[in-house]
Design an enzyme around this catalytic site. Structure first.
Site, PDB file in Angstrom:
ATOM      1  N   LYS A 112      20.110   6.581 -23.151  1.00  0.00           N
ATOM      2  CA  LYS A 112      21.357   7.310 -22.910  1.00  0.00           C
ATOM      3  C   LYS A 112      21.905   7.790 -24.248  1.00  0.00           C
ATOM      4  O   LYS A 112      22.133   7.005 -25.168  1.00  0.00           O
ATOM      5  CB  LYS A 112      22.384   6.418 -22.214  1.00  0.00           C
ATOM      6  CG  LYS A 112      23.698   7.149 -21.901  1.00  0.00           C
ATOM      7  CD  LYS A 112      24.786   6.190 -21.460  1.00  0.00           C
ATOM      8  CE  LYS A 112      24.543   5.653 -20.079  1.00  0.00           C
ATOM      9  NZ  LYS A 112      25.720   4.863 -19.595  1.00  0.00           N
TER      10      LYS A 112
ATOM     11  N   ASP B 265      34.006   0.853 -12.381  1.00  0.00           N
ATOM     12  CA  ASP B 265      33.443   2.167 -12.056  1.00  0.00           C
ATOM     13  C   ASP B 265      32.252   2.020 -11.106  1.00  0.00           C
ATOM     14  O   ASP B 265      31.173   2.560 -11.359  1.00  0.00           O
ATOM     15  CB  ASP B 265      33.030   2.897 -13.334  1.00  0.00           C
ATOM     16  CG  ASP B 265      32.919   4.405 -13.124  1.00  0.00           C
ATOM     17  OD1 ASP B 265      33.479   4.912 -12.123  1.00  0.00           O
ATOM     18  OD2 ASP B 265      32.283   5.079 -13.945  1.00  0.00           O
TER      19      ASP B 265
END
Length: 401
Positions: free
Chosen positions: A123, A218
């Site tokens: 990422k 989240d």
């Protein structure tokens, strides 16, 4: 032989005063040392702040790197630091044909670490992105403490130049949301059931089985990754927070994704295990219904998925909410169990929601379904009566609509 006293030659009154004088002197000495330590620490902090303001951009980046490295090394044992060059080679210089996806955080690339003989997902997060370096550090420091088969494993990290990089085990089947809404492929019910159970087990670990509770903040399908066997693994801990023992919540700014955020959290700015349970409930309904959290009805009205399913539940036809693409090929008892649990987790009153342990017991048919109101309770949130009450809102419940 006459026994010699260690303080012989000193009068008895002086001998009695001597320990007091020694203790007093040591106290003064310790206080002086502590004061010097505080003065040194304050001067060092002021010097660091002044230095960062006066540094040129390149030098400041290097200085910032050192601060980040110091923070990352605290509490990080297993995930290892990678050099930028290592990850450049692993991803073929972040070539487009290695890209796995893009989002507000940055981009993810497929990579291969030759020295570890391992496929990875890298990422790539820009320091100026929405997540920023604070979330980068939060993810590394929190997820490095965690070990569970239903959590994405962090292998390492890199902070080089102006980029932040996180290295994970590669999830060969990507994220849950890509499969839920793929027009050319439908997830079977047994796979869906194992996914929601796996997610529940991940939350059970985070909320109740770790040394310090973790609130994810989240939870949504795009953060639920699937390995080669479609095992669910919760990832993306950039917004996660640790909660100290004895505290059920943590005051934060609003974080998460609209549609999955507990409405009270939006107003109160308080993360809690109950707010995670709300998000989990929305995901349960999304997986069973194959619909997004926000629905547009035929008359143009916008309704939340929890409300839509609860309306069908009130009419005794909750199974009509099942994903039509399944064409009825599902276990009806399991489907109803997951849907009703989703409503229970999405209850407007957070105090009425189940704990994750209760939820997992319901999923496993070890506990009965809850008795929910025939109609979805309506919650109204008002501002706190005391402006110093840390943003906790008053919740009033009304049965019916």
């Amino acid at each position: 032989m006459e026994k010699v006293h260690p303080l012989r030659g000193v009068s008895s009154s002086k001998r009695r005063r001597l320990p007091l004088l020694v203790s007093f002197s040591l106290g003064i000495f310790s206080l002086g040392i502590f004061s010097l330590f505080l003065i040194h620490r304050r001067r060092r902090r002021n010097t660091m702040t002044k230095t960062t303001k006066q540094m040129p951009k390149k030098a400041m980046t290097h200085f910032h790197d050192e601060l980040v490295e110091a923070e990352l090394e605290q509490g990080v044992s297993d995930p290892r630091p990678f050099s930028y060059q290592e990850l450049t080679v692993a991803t073929d210089n972040f070539s487009e044909d290695r890209a796995l996806g893009r989002g507000g955080f940055g981009s993810v690339y497929r990579g291969f670490l030759g020295d570890m003989n391992r496929e990875v997902a890298v990422k790539r997060v820009s320091e100026t992105s929405r997540q920023g370096w604070k979330e980068f550090i939060s993810e590394v420091r929190i997820i490095s403490r965690l070990r569970h088969r239903n959590l994405v494993r962090l292998i390492g990290w890199c902070h080089g130049g102006e980029e932040l990089l996180l290295v994970y085990d590669l999830m060969h089947n990507g994220s849950l949301d890509t499969h839920l809404y793929r027009p050319d492929c439908v997830l079977t019910w047994p796979v869906r059931y194992e996914i929601v159970l796996g997610l529940g087990l991940a939350l059970l670990y985070l909320h109740q089985d770790t040394e310090q509770r973790v609130v994810h903040r989240d939870i949504k399908p795009s953060n639920i990754m699937l390995d080669a066997f479609f095992t669910a693994k919760l990832g993306d801990f950039g917004l996660a927070r640790l909660i100290n023992d004895g505290r059920r919540s943590h005051t934060t700014g609003i974080a998460g994704t609209m549609g999955y955020i507990d409405p009270e959290t939006v107003l109160a700015g308080r993360a809690s295990v109950e707010s995670d349970m709300y998000s989990y409930g929305v995901v349960l309904l999304e997986v069973t219904c194959g619909r997004r959290p926000t629905l547009i009805q035929e008359d143009g009205d916008i309704v939340h998925l929890v409300q839509w399913v609860w309306d069908l539940y009130s009419r005794g036809s909750v199974l009509n909410a099942a994903d039509q693409r399944l064409k009825g090929e599902f276990d009806g008892e399991q489907m109803e169990r997951v849907m009703v649990l989703g409503l229970w987790c999405g209850h407007p009153d957070r105090s009425m929601r189940p704990s994750i342990r209760q939820a997992v017991s319901v999923l496993r048919s070890e506990a009965p379904l809850p008795s929910l109101p025939a109609r979805m309770p309506v919650a109204t949130y008002g501002p706190p009566t005391d402006p110093l009450s840390s943003g906790i809102l008053v919740l009033s419940r009304v049965s019916g609509r």
